[in-house]
Design an enzyme around this catalytic site. Sequence first.
Site, PDB file in Angstrom:
ATOM      1  N   ARG A  90       3.002   7.594  -0.105  1.00 16.93           N
ATOM      2  CA  ARG A  90       4.054   8.597  -0.283  1.00 16.93           C
ATOM      3  C   ARG A  90       4.987   8.245  -1.450  1.00 16.93           C
ATOM      4  NH1 ARG A  90       6.129  11.035   4.440  1.00 16.93           N
ATOM      5  NH2 ARG A  90       5.275   9.214   5.477  1.00 16.93           N
ATOM      6  N   GLU A 121       0.820  -1.215   0.000  1.00 11.94           N
ATOM      7  CA  GLU A 121       0.000   0.000   0.000  1.00 11.94           C
ATOM      8  C   GLU A 121       0.859   1.273   0.000  1.00 11.94           C
ATOM      9  OE1 GLU A 121      -3.645  -1.925   2.627  1.00 11.94           O
ATOM     10  OE2 GLU A 121      -2.092  -0.750   3.612  1.00 11.94           O
ATOM     11  N   CYS A 140       0.473  32.767  12.656  1.00 13.82           N
ATOM     12  CA  CYS A 140       0.833  33.378  13.928  1.00 13.82           C
ATOM     13  C   CYS A 140       1.379  32.330  14.873  1.00 13.82           C
ATOM     14  CB  CYS A 140      -0.382  34.059  14.523  1.00 13.82           C
ATOM     15  SG  CYS A 140      -0.844  35.442  13.516  1.00 13.82           S
TER      16      CYS A 140
HETATM   17  N1  LLP Z   1      -1.268   1.546   4.620  1.00 12.53           N
HETATM   18  C1  LLP Z   1      -1.658   1.868   5.842  1.00 12.53           C
HETATM   19  C2  LLP Z   1      -2.477   0.932   6.616  1.00 12.53           C
HETATM   20  C3  LLP Z   1      -1.310   3.103   6.389  1.00 12.53           C
HETATM   21  O1  LLP Z   1      -1.707   3.426   7.618  1.00 12.53           O
HETATM   22  C4  LLP Z   1      -0.519   3.998   5.630  1.00 12.53           C
HETATM   23  C5  LLP Z   1      -0.137   5.299   6.170  1.00 12.53           C
HETATM   24  C6  LLP Z   1      -0.133   3.617   4.339  1.00 12.53           C
HETATM   25  C7  LLP Z   1      -0.514   2.373   3.875  1.00 12.53           C
HETATM   26  C8  LLP Z   1       0.673   4.507   3.441  1.00 12.53           C
HETATM   27  O2  LLP Z   1       1.904   4.825   3.964  1.00 12.53           O
HETATM   28  P1  LLP Z   1       2.989   5.564   3.026  1.00 12.53           P
HETATM   29  O3  LLP Z   1       3.410   4.595   1.959  1.00 12.53           O
HETATM   30  O4  LLP Z   1       2.319   6.753   2.433  1.00 12.53           O
HETATM   31  O5  LLP Z   1       4.080   5.948   3.945  1.00 12.53           O
HETATM   32  N2  LLP Z   1       1.115  11.822   7.891  1.00 12.53           N
HETATM   33  C9  LLP Z   1       2.368  11.072   7.975  1.00 12.53           C
HETATM   34  C10 LLP Z   1       2.206   9.705   7.434  1.00 12.53           C
HETATM   35  C11 LLP Z   1       1.088   8.944   8.085  1.00 12.53           C
HETATM   36  C12 LLP Z   1       0.895   7.646   7.409  1.00 12.53           C
HETATM   37  C13 LLP Z   1      -0.323   6.966   7.909  1.00 12.53           C
HETATM   38  N3  LLP Z   1      -0.550   5.707   7.295  1.00 12.53           N
HETATM   39  C14 LLP Z   1       3.453  11.847   7.245  1.00 12.53           C
HETATM   40  O6  LLP Z   1       3.195  12.935   6.759  1.00 12.53           O
HETATM   41  O7  LLP Z   1       4.586  11.398   7.185  1.00 12.53           O
END
Ligand code: LLP
Length: 463
Positions: A323, A320, A391
Amino acid sequence: MSRSAHPAGPRHADVVPEGHYSAPPADLNALDTKVWAHTVGRDVDGVVTVGGIDVKRLAEEFGTPAYILDEEDFRIRARAWRTAFGHDADVFYAGKAFLSRAVVRWLHEEGLNLDVCSGGELATALLAGMPAERIAFHGNNKSAEEIERAVRAGVGRIVLDSFQEIVRVAHLAQSLGKRQQVQIRVTVGVEAHTHEFIATAHEDQKFGIPLAGGQAAEAVRRALQLDGLEVIGIHSHIGSQIFDMSGFEVAAHRVVGLLKDIRDEHGVELPEIDLGGGLGIAYTSDDDPREPHEIAKALTEIVSRACDAARLRTPRISVEPGRAIVGPTAFTLYEVGTVKPLDGLRTYVSVDGGMSDNIRTALYDAEYSVALVSRTSGAAPMLCRVVGKHCESGDIVVKDAFLPADLAPGDLIAVPATGAYCRSMASNYNHVLRPPVVAVRDGEARVIVRRETEEDLLRLDVG
Ligand code: LLP
């Protein structure tokens, strides 16, 4: 996520300001292909272009700040993930990184599936035509209404996150005369090497059911008994912005261990495992992410070796990435408003956005790069902190970066690798309007998410 402070670079040799900066790059005008989208370059006048369009034109037409997304780059990355895993595995793009109807259409066209984790994401996916059976529904506290929508729509799988949810989904599906395919999300007890808030497989956190103490095995035992559910696999997501594959290796081994226990106890070989997302991208030149084909090879080998050892049929794998697909495809285009040198420290460069369009620096101490994009400059490097207009003194976009010393109000600067978790986590703090997402491709630019207006804001304020 961190680089060490380096004494080289500050403007005043006797004072070394605090920070994570390295020495200034040899050429401030160079654009490192690691952090910029594929079609980004400079034209003969030194203006940065993307998808064949220069940023001055984009700023004029769409205003700043704006997220500029390279559609070609998105498609290349999505395709690379799909082809890397071939026909024996499924790639679910994690919509939380950034979701819009256009993105859903691109994913559909490129043969990817979609992971959603709220009613809103589900609605966007369905509206844009993603077939329900290609959607996975996540979340640690899905509402009854969300579960019902997902089951009625016929989503391919719901990933169950708690004992209560096992019963809720089973009852709901049964009441609708359906048998819902589900995976059970487990926590494998791995500490991913990433920021605490984005690490998700150590035991002391809210997601999943721990393998430890037999809880996950008990969850499977209960789920297998419920008529409304068809348990198709086990899910594990260990965190985000991870470069080191060893966490995935440990996770895969533990998940396969559970599959083996399930086979031994119930005589059932679950057909799927999902190893989640979390693969890191380059935010600065110091980051070295792996290519999708290397990741796919490593993960499939780990799983098949573990299954061979356990004498299990190798399950179908899914991943999945969010990013890793969308992160590098976009940059945020800002206009410089003020340039404030603080003697012996650094220069504060204020832009027309800030923590409302990129909360990651404040929230995770995330590092970004930045470049002057409306022109080139031969001026000396100047140690800068790029800050927003909110701010709050923590309103930092790029903590430490070098920009040319002749930087001036009106210049356009861009922060690359903001495609993931920037627009999707954007806020209206200080009633600042959220920027648009502009997709560019082959010399054409179009708004895929429009800029928020004051009317949008005031529509919610009902007196
Ligand atoms: N699958 C599940 C179950 C997840 O919880 C997440 C991300 C992904 C896939 C995707 O993860 P990625 O490949 O995008 O790293 N807001 C944080 C990241 C939170 C990710 C939450 N879950 C940031 O800006 O780094």
